[in-house]
Scaffold this motif. Structure first.
Motif, mmCIF file in Angstrom:
data_model
loop_
_atom_site.group_PDB
_atom_site.id
_atom_site.type_symbol
_atom_site.label_atom_id
_atom_site.label_comp_id
_atom_site.label_asym_id
_atom_site.label_seq_id
_atom_site.Cartn_x
_atom_site.Cartn_y
_atom_site.Cartn_z
ATOM 1 N N GLU A 7 0.871 -1.177 0.000
ATOM 2 C CA GLU A 7 0.000 0.000 0.000
ATOM 3 C C GLU A 7 0.911 1.231 0.000
ATOM 4 O O GLU A 7 1.894 1.287 0.734
ATOM 5 C CB GLU A 7 -0.861 -0.020 1.259
ATOM 6 C CG GLU A 7 -1.768 1.157 1.425
ATOM 7 C CD GLU A 7 -2.519 1.084 2.751
ATOM 8 O OE1 GLU A 7 -2.663 2.151 3.380
ATOM 9 O OE2 GLU A 7 -2.938 -0.016 3.134
ATOM 10 N N ASP B 131 1.235 5.520 0.128
ATOM 11 C CA ASP B 131 0.594 6.803 0.407
ATOM 12 C C ASP B 131 1.659 7.885 0.545
ATOM 13 O O ASP B 131 2.850 7.607 0.469
ATOM 14 C CB ASP B 131 -0.325 6.729 1.634
ATOM 15 C CG ASP B 131 0.394 6.434 2.936
ATOM 16 O OD1 ASP B 131 1.635 6.477 2.984
ATOM 17 O OD2 ASP B 131 -0.288 6.158 3.933
ATOM 18 N N ARG B 132 1.204 9.107 0.656
ATOM 19 C CA ARG B 132 2.054 10.285 0.831
ATOM 20 C C ARG B 132 3.088 10.455 -0.286
ATOM 21 O O ARG B 132 4.181 10.949 -0.050
ATOM 22 C CB ARG B 132 2.745 10.252 2.191
ATOM 23 C CG ARG B 132 1.778 10.229 3.348
ATOM 24 C CD ARG B 132 2.486 10.255 4.655
ATOM 25 N NE ARG B 132 1.519 10.145 5.741
ATOM 26 C CZ ARG B 132 1.855 10.126 7.005
ATOM 27 N NH1 ARG B 132 3.118 10.213 7.363
ATOM 28 N NH2 ARG B 132 0.933 10.018 7.930
ATOM 29 N N TYR C 202 7.761 8.793 -0.633
ATOM 30 C CA TYR C 202 6.480 8.195 -0.283
ATOM 31 C C TYR C 202 6.659 7.184 0.833
ATOM 32 O O TYR C 202 7.774 6.929 1.289
ATOM 33 C CB TYR C 202 5.811 7.546 -1.501
ATOM 34 C CG TYR C 202 6.583 6.441 -2.176
ATOM 35 C CD1 TYR C 202 6.286 5.098 -1.925
ATOM 36 C CD2 TYR C 202 7.580 6.720 -3.106
ATOM 37 C CE1 TYR C 202 6.977 4.085 -2.576
ATOM 38 C CE2 TYR C 202 8.257 5.718 -3.755
ATOM 39 C CZ TYR C 202 7.959 4.391 -3.484
ATOM 40 O OH TYR C 202 8.638 3.379 -4.121
ATOM 41 N N SER D 78 5.494 3.206 2.023
ATOM 42 C CA SER D 78 4.889 1.927 1.636
ATOM 43 C C SER D 78 4.589 1.127 2.901
ATOM 44 O O SER D 78 5.292 1.239 3.908
ATOM 45 C CB SER D 78 5.823 1.136 0.702
ATOM 46 O OG SER D 78 6.963 0.675 1.388
#
Length: 126
Positions: free
Chosen positions: A69, A71-72, A87, A89
């Motif tokens: 997954e 994000d950021r 990012y 993970s």
């Protein structure tokens, strides 16, 4: 979060995300389109990778089947032909802060350097 004023940032992010796809990881030809010939990585495991070793590992039975997954994700242009992505993970109980330096080479964007740093569980929610 890409800078909407910079049309290259979304392309570089899309290329980074392609590197997480099992089909791409299992294809040396697809990987060579995305990895710079001078690629190197400081992995979250502490291992140092170069182009040859990462091509051997990706898609092997030891490689993860399911992508993490993400994000950021954020991109910043460092020079005309250089973009930095950062990012986070996540897989089960493992959170990794990641950075990739992409450079334009031979008409396309290729990852030149990648680093993953494990984030301790007590800090991964911040």
């Amino acid at each position: 979060m890409a800078d909407e004023r910079d049309a290259d940032i979304p392309d570089v992010i899309a290329s980074e995300l392609r590197l997480l796809e099992h089909e791409v990881r299992a294809s040396p030809a697809a990987l060579r389109e995305l990895l710079d010939p001078e690629f190197h990585e400081f992995g979250a495991s502490g291992r140092v990778w170069d182009l040859g070793s990462i091509l051997t590992f990706m898609g092997s039975p030891d490689d993860h089947k399911e992508p993490p997954e993400i994000d950021r994700i954020r991109g910043v242009r460092l020079a005309d032909d250089v973009v930095l992505l950062t990012y986070r993970s996540r897989r089960r109980d493992l959170t990794v802060l990641r950075s990739s330096v992409w450079r334009r080479r031979d008409g396309g964007w290729r990852v030149f350097f990648h680093q993953g740093t494990v984030q301790p569980l007590h800090l991964s929610e911040s």
